[in-house]
Design an enzyme around this catalytic site. Structure first.
Site, PDB file in Angstrom:
ATOM      1  N   HIS A  99       0.893  -1.494   0.060  1.00 53.69           N
ATOM      2  CA  HIS A  99       0.040  -0.087   0.149  1.00 53.69           C
ATOM      3  C   HIS A  99       0.819   1.259  -0.061  1.00 53.69           C
ATOM      4  CE1 HIS A  99      -3.779  -2.280   0.372  1.00 53.69           C
ATOM      5  NE2 HIS A  99      -2.977  -3.168   0.770  1.00 53.69           N
ATOM      6  N   HIS A 103      -1.990   3.641  -5.372  1.00 49.72           N
ATOM      7  CA  HIS A 103      -2.094   2.167  -5.355  1.00 49.72           C
ATOM      8  C   HIS A 103      -3.648   1.805  -5.018  1.00 49.72           C
ATOM      9  CE1 HIS A 103      -2.134   3.294  -1.240  1.00 49.72           C
ATOM     10  NE2 HIS A 103      -2.822   2.088  -0.898  1.00 49.72           N
ATOM     11  N   ASP A 105      -6.607  -0.710  -3.249  1.00 51.99           N
ATOM     12  CA  ASP A 105      -7.003  -1.577  -2.092  1.00 51.99           C
ATOM     13  C   ASP A 105      -7.965  -2.559  -2.528  1.00 51.99           C
ATOM     14  OD1 ASP A 105      -5.572   0.223  -0.569  1.00 51.99           O
ATOM     15  OD2 ASP A 105      -7.431   0.701   0.670  1.00 51.99           O
ATOM     16  N   HIS A 109      -7.941  -6.419   1.658  1.00 53.66           N
ATOM     17  CA  HIS A 109      -7.216  -5.686   2.647  1.00 53.66           C
ATOM     18  C   HIS A 109      -7.787  -5.455   3.869  1.00 53.66           C
ATOM     19  CE1 HIS A 109      -4.533  -2.333   3.821  1.00 53.66           C
ATOM     20  NE2 HIS A 109      -5.227  -1.310   3.215  1.00 53.66           N
ATOM     21  N   HIS A 232     -12.824   1.921   5.191  1.00 52.15           N
ATOM     22  CA  HIS A 232     -12.002   0.926   4.814  1.00 52.15           C
ATOM     23  C   HIS A 232     -12.822  -0.387   5.060  1.00 52.15           C
ATOM     24  CE1 HIS A 232      -8.545   3.260   4.228  1.00 52.15           C
ATOM     25  NE2 HIS A 232      -7.832   2.236   3.471  1.00 52.15           N
TER      26      HIS A 232
HETATM   27 ZN   LIG Z   1      -4.221   1.097   0.614  1.00 54.17          ZN
END
Ligand SMILES: [Zn+2]
Length: 280
Positions: A99, A103, A105, A109, A232
């Site tokens: 990461h 980039h 994800d 992740h 996330h």
């Molecule tokens: Zn990332």
């Protein structure tokens, strides 16, 4: 990992084959045609529209030793393995924490068993791009977030978010790569940089058809939620992808571009430095 229900919601009902004219440029054909040709799933209405482009923009920062990281350590190194002077060819050895740099994800992740980078369907990685500009307010308040109201304002100016799009936050942070402000780290070790609000992730997951979200900062979450990572967990946990540390967003229109997210096809990879391209 995308459940069958999730996939159904993403792709919608119906199926059309062979609608892409050969004259459509190659990458746009990927955006429109591969899904239809594969028969794996039906195209979204937006993806059924033949697309064209006149400009190609690179949304990728160069990756180099010392690319900013939250903890300040080197997440990328490059050493000479063979040199032209000695072996008559050049080859470097890289070490990469996944990461770093511009980039992507993958769902894996922030999940136990979500898709890794190699498992994300290529048809999910060439998508319409909606750019939401919150940069006018980030200078005064780096802890600000992209909110549901920002999405609604974007839609009142541009129409509904395109089906199966990527929503990209332009916070102006892509201009700060060479500044200590890029990581947002203060003297107390806290981080001040913009990101998506958790309510925005929820809205995009439940009320819109969005494949991915992107930011020009180091994190989908706002810096002050580093360690908690609500966006996330929610976003990648739904089987969708993210892209971080994106560059050159000021060159993009709010709508109309196609994003090509060319990430590494590493088995079991949780993400990785990617070439991010916009067809405008
Ligand atoms: Zn990332």
């Amino acid at each position: 990992m995308c459940s069958p229900l999730c996939l159904k919601a993403l792709y919608g009902p119906g199926s059309r084959r062979g609608f892409v004219k050969k004259s459509v440029m190659a990458a746009a054909a990927v955006a429109c045609g591969v899904r239809a040709a594969s028969g794996a799933a039906a195209p979204t209405p937006a993806a059924q529209q033949p697309r064209n482009f006149t400009n190609i923009l690179d949304l990728t920062h160069p990756l180099y030793e010392g690319f900013p990281t939250f903890d300040g350590s080197k997440w990328f190194t490059k050493e000479k393995k063979y040199t032209f002077a000695k072996e008559k060819l050049n080859i470097n050895t890289w070490t990469v924490v996944e990461h770093t740099g511009t980039h992507m994800d993958a769902p894996l992740h922030f999940t136990a068993d979500g898709h890794s980078v190699d498992e994300i369907p290529i048809t999910d990685l060439v998508v319409p791009l909606a750019v939401v500009d919150i940069s006018p307010r980030t200078q005064a308040n780096p802890d600000t977030a992209l909110t549901p109201d920002d999405i609604k304002q974007w839609e009142s100016a541009n129409g509904p978010l395109p089906e199966g799009c990527c929503v990209m936050m332009n916070s102006g942070w892509h201009r700060l790569l060479d500044s200590p402000r890029y990581t947002g780290r203060d003297d107390a070790g806290k981080y001040h940089c913009p990101g998506f609000h958790g309510e925005t992730a929820h809205m995009l997951l439940t009320e819109r058809n969005v494949k991915g979200i992107g930011v020009d900062t180091l994190s989908l979450d706002i810096g002050m939620e580093t360690g908690q990572f609500p966006v996330h967990y929610a976003w990648l946990g739904s089987g969708r992808w993210g892209v971080e540390a994106v560059a050159n967003l000021d060159a993009l229109p709010a709508k109309g571009a196609i994003l090509v997210l060319a990430g590494p096809k590493v088995r079991g990879g949780t993400g990785g430095p990617s070439r991010v391209i916009a067809l405008v």
